[in-house]
Scaffold this active site. Structure first.
Site, PDB file in Angstrom:
ATOM      1  CG  HIS A  92      -2.084   0.934   1.103  1.00  0.00           C
ATOM      2  ND1 HIS A  92      -3.393   0.577   1.382  1.00  0.00           N
ATOM      3  CD2 HIS A  92      -2.127   2.245   0.753  1.00  0.00           C
ATOM      4  CE1 HIS A  92      -4.190   1.628   1.202  1.00  0.00           C
ATOM      5  NE2 HIS A  92      -3.432   2.655   0.821  1.00  0.00           N
ATOM      6  CB  VAL A  93       1.869   3.469  -2.809  1.00  0.00           C
ATOM      7  CG1 VAL A  93       0.517   4.083  -3.137  1.00  0.00           C
ATOM      8  CG2 VAL A  93       2.992   4.445  -3.101  1.00  0.00           C
ATOM      9  CG  HIS A  94       3.335   4.391   3.023  1.00  0.00           C
ATOM     10  ND1 HIS A  94       3.267   3.055   2.648  1.00  0.00           N
ATOM     11  CD2 HIS A  94       4.375   4.492   3.864  1.00  0.00           C
ATOM     12  CE1 HIS A  94       4.238   2.392   3.255  1.00  0.00           C
ATOM     13  NE2 HIS A  94       4.935   3.232   3.996  1.00  0.00           N
ATOM     14  CG  LEU A  95       5.090  11.429  -0.110  1.00  0.00           C
ATOM     15  CD1 LEU A  95       6.387  11.109  -0.839  1.00  0.00           C
ATOM     16  CD2 LEU A  95       4.352  12.573  -0.822  1.00  0.00           C
TER      17      LEU A  95
END
Ligand SMILES: [Zn+2]
Length: 171
Positions: A121-124
């Site tokens: 789950h992509v996160h910056l």
């Protein structure tokens, strides 16, 4: 030099949120169903939200992530990408206003090998930094200090996001 530059992102495994209920095994999918204070969510935009890292690398360590379960930039819609990076810009502004950091680390870890804590789950990450602040060794040794209580940080940053975040675009 890269060793130093990318070291903070190896700490992403710390985001796995011990003690939080897991829905379908994905932390970032489950957090939005909780209350803001409980989940430490500082801002909810239409496609993405901003959440405090429960195990921050430094005070004010934020993460911007889409509600939808996306594994990376390539799997996101253009609108999701735009909103994630727009919120990254707002986070930058908010952290400067709240903490006057000397610098910031911003980055993405895709996959376990890259140091992602919530895999899939992509996160910056947006991490404010100060000259002489906590280094990697002290963090791994478990001696890092988080001077400001996380709920206090949440309460401090939420109104700043509300003030700085652009109004949702009409689509
Ligand atoms: Zn997810």
């Amino acid at each position: 030099m890269n060793e130093v530059l990318f070291t903070p992102w190896r700490l992403a495994y710390l985001t796995t949120g011990a003690g939080l209920p897991e829905t379908g095994g994905c932390l970032f999918c489950s957090l939005p169903s909780q209350g803001d204070a409980e989940a430490l969510i500082v801002h909810r935009a239409p496609l993405c939200y901003v959440v405090l890292n429960r195990f921050p690398y430094s005070n004010g360590h934020l993460m911007v992530t889409p509600y939808a379960h996306r594994s990376g930039l390539a799997g996101m819609t253009a609108d999701e990408r735009r909103e994630m990076f727009d919120l990254g810009a707002v986070a930058e502004k908010v952290l400067v206003e709240a903490y006057s950091p000397h610098g910031m680390n911003m980055g993405l870890n895709l996959g376990k090998s890259a140091g992602a804590g919530v895999v899939g789950h992509v996160h910056l990450h947006v991490v404010p930094r100060w000259d002489g602040d906590t280094n990697f060794m002290s963090v791994t040794a478990g001696t890092r200090t988080v001077p400001e209580d996380l709920v206090m940080t949440c309460a401090r940053l939420s109104p700043l996001f509300a003030a700085h975040a652009p109004a949702p675009a009409v689509r």
